[in-house]
Design an enzyme around this catalytic site. Structure first.
Site, PDB file in Angstrom:
ATOM      1  N   LYS A  24      -9.962   2.077   2.215  1.00  0.00           N
ATOM      2  CA  LYS A  24     -10.211   1.430   0.930  1.00  0.00           C
ATOM      3  C   LYS A  24     -11.527   1.949   0.369  1.00  0.00           C
ATOM      4  O   LYS A  24     -12.503   2.099   1.121  1.00  0.00           O
ATOM      5  CB  LYS A  24     -10.301  -0.089   1.100  1.00  0.00           C
ATOM      6  CG  LYS A  24      -9.031  -0.727   1.644  1.00  0.00           C
ATOM      7  CD  LYS A  24      -9.224  -2.200   1.925  1.00  0.00           C
ATOM      8  CE  LYS A  24      -7.944  -2.824   2.498  1.00  0.00           C
ATOM      9  NZ  LYS A  24      -8.142  -4.250   2.878  1.00  0.00           N
TER      10      LYS A  24
ATOM     11  N   LYS B   4      -0.420   6.299   8.227  1.00  0.00           N
ATOM     12  CA  LYS B   4       0.422   5.908   9.361  1.00  0.00           C
ATOM     13  C   LYS B   4       0.297   6.905  10.510  1.00  0.00           C
ATOM     14  O   LYS B   4       0.047   8.093  10.303  1.00  0.00           O
ATOM     15  CB  LYS B   4       1.890   5.810   8.911  1.00  0.00           C
ATOM     16  CG  LYS B   4       2.117   4.897   7.723  1.00  0.00           C
ATOM     17  CD  LYS B   4       1.843   3.452   8.053  1.00  0.00           C
ATOM     18  CE  LYS B   4       2.959   2.830   8.862  1.00  0.00           C
ATOM     19  NZ  LYS B   4       4.207   2.661   8.093  1.00  0.00           N
TER      20      LYS B   4
ATOM     21  N   LYS C 247      -4.536  -0.908  10.672  1.00  0.00           N
ATOM     22  CA  LYS C 247      -3.324  -1.423  10.026  1.00  0.00           C
ATOM     23  C   LYS C 247      -2.532  -2.169  11.097  1.00  0.00           C
ATOM     24  O   LYS C 247      -1.868  -1.564  11.939  1.00  0.00           O
ATOM     25  CB  LYS C 247      -2.483  -0.297   9.435  1.00  0.00           C
ATOM     26  CG  LYS C 247      -1.284  -0.809   8.638  1.00  0.00           C
ATOM     27  CD  LYS C 247      -0.502   0.322   8.015  1.00  0.00           C
ATOM     28  CE  LYS C 247       0.640  -0.226   7.168  1.00  0.00           C
ATOM     29  NZ  LYS C 247       1.578  -1.061   7.960  1.00  0.00           N
TER      30      LYS C 247
ATOM     31  N   GLU D   6      -3.523 -10.843   8.520  1.00  0.00           N
ATOM     32  CA  GLU D   6      -2.328 -10.547   9.316  1.00  0.00           C
ATOM     33  C   GLU D   6      -2.228 -11.501  10.493  1.00  0.00           C
ATOM     34  O   GLU D   6      -3.196 -11.710  11.238  1.00  0.00           O
ATOM     35  CB  GLU D   6      -2.417  -9.108   9.848  1.00  0.00           C
ATOM     36  CG  GLU D   6      -1.091  -8.541  10.288  1.00  0.00           C
ATOM     37  CD  GLU D   6      -0.390  -7.805   9.160  1.00  0.00           C
ATOM     38  OE1 GLU D   6       0.689  -7.247   9.406  1.00  0.00           O
ATOM     39  OE2 GLU D   6      -0.916  -7.792   8.025  1.00  0.00           O
TER      40      GLU D   6
ATOM     41  N   GLU E 125     -10.172   0.721   8.252  1.00  0.00           N
ATOM     42  CA  GLU E 125      -9.847  -0.426   9.099  1.00  0.00           C
ATOM     43  C   GLU E 125      -8.462  -0.239   9.713  1.00  0.00           C
ATOM     44  O   GLU E 125      -7.711   0.659   9.333  1.00  0.00           O
ATOM     45  CB  GLU E 125      -9.921  -1.725   8.301  1.00  0.00           C
ATOM     46  CG  GLU E 125      -9.041  -1.756   7.072  1.00  0.00           C
ATOM     47  CD  GLU E 125      -9.319  -2.959   6.184  1.00  0.00           C
ATOM     48  OE1 GLU E 125     -10.396  -3.576   6.304  1.00  0.00           O
ATOM     49  OE2 GLU E 125      -8.459  -3.279   5.351  1.00  0.00           O
TER      50      GLU E 125
ATOM     51  N   LEU F 227       0.831  -1.200   0.000  1.00  0.00           N
ATOM     52  CA  LEU F 227       0.000   0.000   0.000  1.00  0.00           C
ATOM     53  C   LEU F 227       0.860   1.242   0.000  1.00  0.00           C
ATOM     54  O   LEU F 227       1.935   1.272   0.611  1.00  0.00           O
ATOM     55  CB  LEU F 227      -0.908   0.019   1.240  1.00  0.00           C
ATOM     56  CG  LEU F 227      -1.997  -1.042   1.332  1.00  0.00           C
ATOM     57  CD1 LEU F 227      -2.745  -0.897   2.645  1.00  0.00           C
ATOM     58  CD2 LEU F 227      -2.959  -0.941   0.170  1.00  0.00           C
TER      59      LEU F 227
END
Length: 309
Positions: free
Chosen positions: A215, A239, A36, A94, A34, A4
């Site tokens: 997204k 981030k 990360k 993940e 959502e 990404l």
């Protein structure tokens, strides 16, 4: 498995929303926001509802086969629930550790005189890549699903999800854990509000995250936007700012490299930041150390895996 693009500033987020609106020729875009997760990305391949292969991201096209280790993770179903499942289904997600499980594992290691792990991400990644699946089975690994890869032969009697949010609900119905914090938001204002909300909740979460992911919610619109190189145009990772902690310089040593190069290194009072306990910080060279006037006893700032003196 694609990577990404990252956004750190509000201006980058605004630019992402603008590109999506311009690419779709609309005035406002609906997004799914959502978490990360700070873990290890995994692709799970199911054939006729049974897990047949698991692989790490690797270089995006080829990764490590970690099927035996992944099968030891209780959160990952070996057989999917329900009847309306595609013949081939790749689920992306993940692997991570809950903080309480990581702390308990490290406490046990310390009691047995074994080496402790620096952070949950390293512990999870190391467990998944173990050659001995018995060792992986002893690690308290967990999993969250967040997307799909290859899909073949979706059942005709089953309606396909039309949005990313509906897709997550479908994954949940098949037996996959899905994070509850995912939200549907509108426009750039919705994105910034979601980021602020999760930032406020971050310290109370039972696992590590390093940002949020946005997204385009409509899956057909995702297809319309497509990809650029190895990144989707319809998604971005926002981030969090680097975490910072203050500590003290206890001593300054000089390390000698293979070529004889001398590098001053600050010995720090241990400080936990960014999931790592930091005790050393390179000062790069004597000129830099003199320019910053770094001395024993100074108070310094350590920033998220990068030492700043």
């Amino acid at each position: 498995m694609l990577s990404l693009n990252n956004a750190f500033e509000d201006a980058e987020l605004t630019a992402f929303d603008r590109r999506c609106r311009e690419g779709l020729h609309v005035e406002q875009v609906d997004y799914a926001g959502e978490l990360k997760f700070d873990g290890l990305a995994i692709s799970l391949r199911y054939e006729y509802g049974s897990l047949v292969r698991a692989a790490t991201r690797g270089d995006g096209a080829s990764g490590e086969d970690v099927t035996a280790n992944i099968k030891t993770i209780r959160a990952i179903p070996l057989k999917l629930s329900g009847d309306n499942i595609p013949a081939v289904l790749e689920v992306r997600g993940e692997v991570f550790m809950y903080l309480k499980d990581f702390q308990k594992m490290n406490a046990q290691a310390a009691a047995q005189g074994e080496k402790e792990f620096a952070n949950p991400r390293n512990a999870a990644a190391g467990a998944v890549r173990q050659l001995d699946s018995n060792i992986a089975a002893q690690r308290p690994l967990s999993f969250f699903a967040y997307g799909l890869g290859e899909v073949k032969d979706w059942p005709a009697n089953s309606e396909k999800p039309q949005t990313h949010y509906e897709l997550l609900l479908t994954l949940k119905s098949w037996g996959f854990p899905v994070a509850s914090q995912t939200r549907c938001v509108q426009g750039v204002d919705g994105l910034t509000q979601f980021h602020a909300q999760i930032a406020n909740e971050r310290d109370a979460l039972p696992y590590d995250i390093d940002g949020v992911v946005y997204k385009v919610n409509d899956l057909q619109l995702q297809t319309q936007l497509g990809f650029v190189t190895r990144e989707p145009r319809w998604a971005v990772a926002h981030k969090f700012p680097a975490q910072e902690e203050m500590t003290q310089v206890l001593d300054i040593d000089v390390q000698v490299g293979r070529t004889g190069k001398l590098t001053p290194v600050a010995k720090l009072a241990p400080v936990f930041v960014g999931g790592v306990t930091v005790t050393n910080a390179t000062l790069h060279n004597e000129d830099e150390a003199r320019r910053k006037d770094v001395r024993i006893g100074d108070t310094v700032i350590v920033r998220d895996r990068k030492s700043v003196v």
